[in-house]
Motif scaffolding. Sequence first.
Motif, short mmCIF file in Angstrom:
data_model
loop_
_atom_site.label_atom_id
_atom_site.label_comp_id
_atom_site.label_asym_id
_atom_site.label_seq_id
_atom_site.Cartn_x
_atom_site.Cartn_y
_atom_site.Cartn_z
N CYS A 55 44.66 39.46 42.88
CA CYS A 55 45.11 38.13 42.51
C CYS A 55 44.68 37.87 41.08
O CYS A 55 43.74 38.50 40.57
CB CYS A 55 44.61 37.06 43.46
SG CYS A 55 42.82 37.01 43.73
N GLY A 56 45.37 36.95 40.42
CA GLY A 56 45.09 36.64 39.02
C GLY A 56 46.27 37.04 38.15
O GLY A 56 47.25 37.63 38.62
N ALA A 104 41.51 39.11 36.53
CA ALA A 104 41.90 39.91 37.68
C ALA A 104 40.84 39.80 38.76
O ALA A 104 39.65 39.70 38.47
CB ALA A 104 42.09 41.38 37.29
N CYS A 105 41.29 39.82 40.00
CA CYS A 105 40.39 39.95 41.13
C CYS A 105 40.94 41.03 42.05
O CYS A 105 42.03 40.87 42.63
CB CYS A 105 40.24 38.64 41.89
SG CYS A 105 39.16 38.82 43.34
N LEU A 106 40.24 42.14 42.15
CA LEU A 106 40.62 43.22 43.05
C LEU A 106 40.16 42.86 44.46
O LEU A 106 39.03 42.40 44.65
CB LEU A 106 39.97 44.54 42.64
CG LEU A 106 40.57 45.29 41.46
CD1 LEU A 106 40.41 44.52 40.16
CD2 LEU A 106 39.91 46.66 41.33
N THR A 197 36.40 41.74 43.63
CA THR A 197 35.80 42.10 42.35
C THR A 197 36.51 41.38 41.21
O THR A 197 37.67 41.65 40.91
CB THR A 197 35.89 43.63 42.12
OG1 THR A 197 35.30 44.31 43.22
CG2 THR A 197 35.14 44.02 40.85
N LEU A 198 35.79 40.45 40.59
CA LEU A 198 36.33 39.64 39.50
C LEU A 198 36.05 40.31 38.17
O LEU A 198 34.91 40.72 37.89
CB LEU A 198 35.69 38.25 39.53
CG LEU A 198 36.04 37.39 40.75
CD1 LEU A 198 34.93 36.38 41.02
CD2 LEU A 198 37.37 36.69 40.53
N ARG A 199 37.09 40.39 37.34
CA ARG A 199 36.97 41.07 36.04
C ARG A 199 37.73 40.32 34.96
O ARG A 199 38.78 39.73 35.20
CB ARG A 199 37.54 42.50 36.11
CG ARG A 199 36.91 43.38 37.17
CD ARG A 199 37.57 44.73 37.19
NE ARG A 199 37.07 45.58 38.26
CZ ARG A 199 37.54 46.79 38.53
NH1 ARG A 199 38.53 47.29 37.81
NH2 ARG A 199 37.03 47.50 39.52
N ARG A 200 37.18 40.37 33.77
CA ARG A 200 37.89 39.95 32.57
C ARG A 200 38.45 41.22 31.93
O ARG A 200 37.72 42.17 31.67
CB ARG A 200 36.95 39.23 31.60
CG ARG A 200 37.60 38.82 30.28
CD ARG A 200 38.41 37.56 30.42
NE ARG A 200 39.21 37.31 29.20
CZ ARG A 200 39.87 36.18 28.97
NH1 ARG A 200 39.81 35.21 29.86
NH2 ARG A 200 40.57 36.02 27.87
#
Length: 207
Positions: A55-56, A104-106, A197-200
């Motif tokens: 998601c994102g 992004a969120c995996l 898992t949240l990522r920039r």
Amino acid sequence: MNTLPNGVHHIPGALDQDAQEALLEAIRAMVSEAPLFVPTMPRTGKPMSVRMTNCGPLGWLTDKEGGYRYQATHPETGRPWPAIPPALLAVWEKFAGYPHPPEACLVNYYDHTAKMGLHQDRDEREFAAPVVSVSLGDACLFRVGGRSRSGKTVSFRLESGDVVVLGGEGRMSFHGVDRIYPGSSTLLRNGGRINLTLRRVNPPNPG
């Protein structure tokens, strides 16, 4: 107690039971829009043992044809990824220590047999931002080391509601999941573990 590498932080019980249940409902709604799929390894096409979605604005994926990458659409439906739920954005704001939102969120689903080999999260362009992950469901044995795959590693158990942050010196730490502990949580009706898992991905625009 094992000492974690610099920049790696484990926050046990960061989400209480009510928060976990609310987040799970948000993830279920998101998965109905962006169904889980099986990622495959570059070159070989070997399927990974997890199922995943995102998601994102951006989503991470891998397949034989395109390899590791981020893209704005689901590989099977062709639709944009759903928005990151507000509850996950709140986790980022609380623990990331970074002034810009994740892109992004995996969403990885592990059944009782799934594992994840040691790897670095290095497909992003913005390494000043941490990686923030949330565990839901069955516990797992999480392993983390330094910037070399062959270096010393530390293993510890992640329970439902725990948060792990890889930031600063620990941003490029090798990490993986060695095993799932079946039946250790009743959060997911059919068992298993969800890792968020949240990522920039990209540096913020100047100004």
